[in-house]
Design a protein around this motif. Structure first.
Motif, PDB file in Angstrom:
ATOM      1  N   ILE A 159      -7.676   5.309  -3.534  1.00  0.00           N
ATOM      2  CA  ILE A 159      -8.944   7.019  -2.386  1.00  0.00           C
ATOM      3  C   ILE A 159      -8.341   7.890  -2.579  1.00  0.00           C
ATOM      4  N   TYR A 161       0.386   4.844   0.794  1.00  0.00           N
ATOM      5  CA  TYR A 161      -0.043   6.225   1.723  1.00  0.00           C
ATOM      6  C   TYR A 161       0.474   7.519   1.390  1.00  0.00           C
ATOM      7  N   CYS A 214     -13.303  11.572  -2.811  1.00  0.00           N
ATOM      8  CA  CYS A 214     -14.009  11.753  -1.226  1.00  0.00           C
ATOM      9  C   CYS A 214     -14.712  12.895  -1.376  1.00  0.00           C
ATOM     10  N   LYS A 220      -3.759   5.862  -0.911  1.00  0.00           N
ATOM     11  CA  LYS A 220      -4.714   6.247  -0.763  1.00  0.00           C
ATOM     12  C   LYS A 220      -4.106   7.848  -0.615  1.00  0.00           C
ATOM     13  N   LEU A 237      -3.462  -1.063  -2.037  1.00  0.00           N
ATOM     14  CA  LEU A 237      -4.190   0.459  -2.346  1.00  0.00           C
ATOM     15  C   LEU A 237      -3.112   1.649  -2.322  1.00  0.00           C
ATOM     16  N   HIS A 284       0.556  -1.160   0.126  1.00  0.00           N
ATOM     17  CA  HIS A 284      -0.224   0.454   0.380  1.00  0.00           C
ATOM     18  C   HIS A 284       0.898   0.849   0.190  1.00  0.00           C
ATOM     19  N   ASP A 327      -8.622  11.269  -1.542  1.00  0.00           N
ATOM     20  CA  ASP A 327      -8.897  12.131  -0.281  1.00  0.00           C
ATOM     21  C   ASP A 327      -7.856  14.480  -0.406  1.00  0.00           C
TER      22      ASP A 327
END
Length: 209
Positions: free
Chosen positions: A135, A101, A152, A118, A116, A99, A137
């Motif tokens: 995802i 981030y 988001c 994000k 993933l 992942h 944001d």
């Protein structure tokens, strides 16, 4: 005579001389030999006590070795999580098996096809993203390719989206071109079974006539 018993035998000899002097009424000589006998006996006891104490605190010949911590396997490190901190500006491409981030700023492409990615609130990516699930944001400027993409409330995407499932929550912003990918092909373990299409089947029937 062994050396370790010399003091003990001397003590017995002095004691015998003291008894002999006592029998002949030589009191001063008897007390003198008795004192020597006592001092020699105490010396022997002190030597034996020290020897036993040294034997008790004797260190073992081989000291136990401390356990050595094994290094983590490279596979675990390879598939770990990648984090771009909020106070970091990174320029370059990222290829990860785990992942990703992004809290800070990333200028470059991110490839994590099976994991993933994000983009956290306040994070920003300028480049192309390829992943299984995305995802957003934060902000993205570039091409995004993923099976599942979710924008988001604070997410802003400018560029191209290629997806199979897209969700945009209230407040999320998308500006650009959206492209729906074809459904994923299900893999089977059966080999050699090919279903004929209707026109081909009809054609085969006509030839048989």
């Amino acid at each position: 005579m062994e050396r370790k018993y010399l003091a003990l035998n001397s003590a017995l000899l002095f004691w015998l001389l003291a008894l002999t002097a006592w029998c002949f009424a030589a009191l001063q000589l008897a007390w003198f030999f008795a004192s020597l006998s006592l001092l020699t006996f105490l010396y022997q006891v002190n030597v034996m006590f020290k020897k036993n104490k040294v034997n008790e605190i004797k260190l073992p010949d081989v000291l136990p070795q401390a356990p050595v911590a094994e290094k983590d396997s490279t596979a675990a490190e390879k598939h770990g999580t990648t984090v771009i901190a909020s106070d970091v500006r990174f320029e370059g491409n990222i290829i990860s098996g785990g992942h990703v981030y992004v809290h800070g700023e990333l200028i470059g492409n991110v490839d994590s096809a099976e994991s993933l990615i994000k983009i956290m609130r306040g994070g920003r990516v300028e480049g192309n993203i390829t992943c299984r699930e995305l995802i957003v944001d934060g902000k993205i400027v570039g091409e995004c390719h993923g099976d599942v993409i979710e924008i988001c409330e604070h997410g802003v995407v400018t560029g191209t989206l290629s997806y199979r499932t897209l969700a945009v929550k209230k407040g999320g912003i998308f500006s650009g071109i959206a492209e729906v990918l074809p459904a994923a092909i299900e893999k089977t373990n059966v080999v050699g079974l090919v279903k004929e299409s209707a026109p081909e089947a009809a054609k085969t029937g006509e030839l048989a006539k």
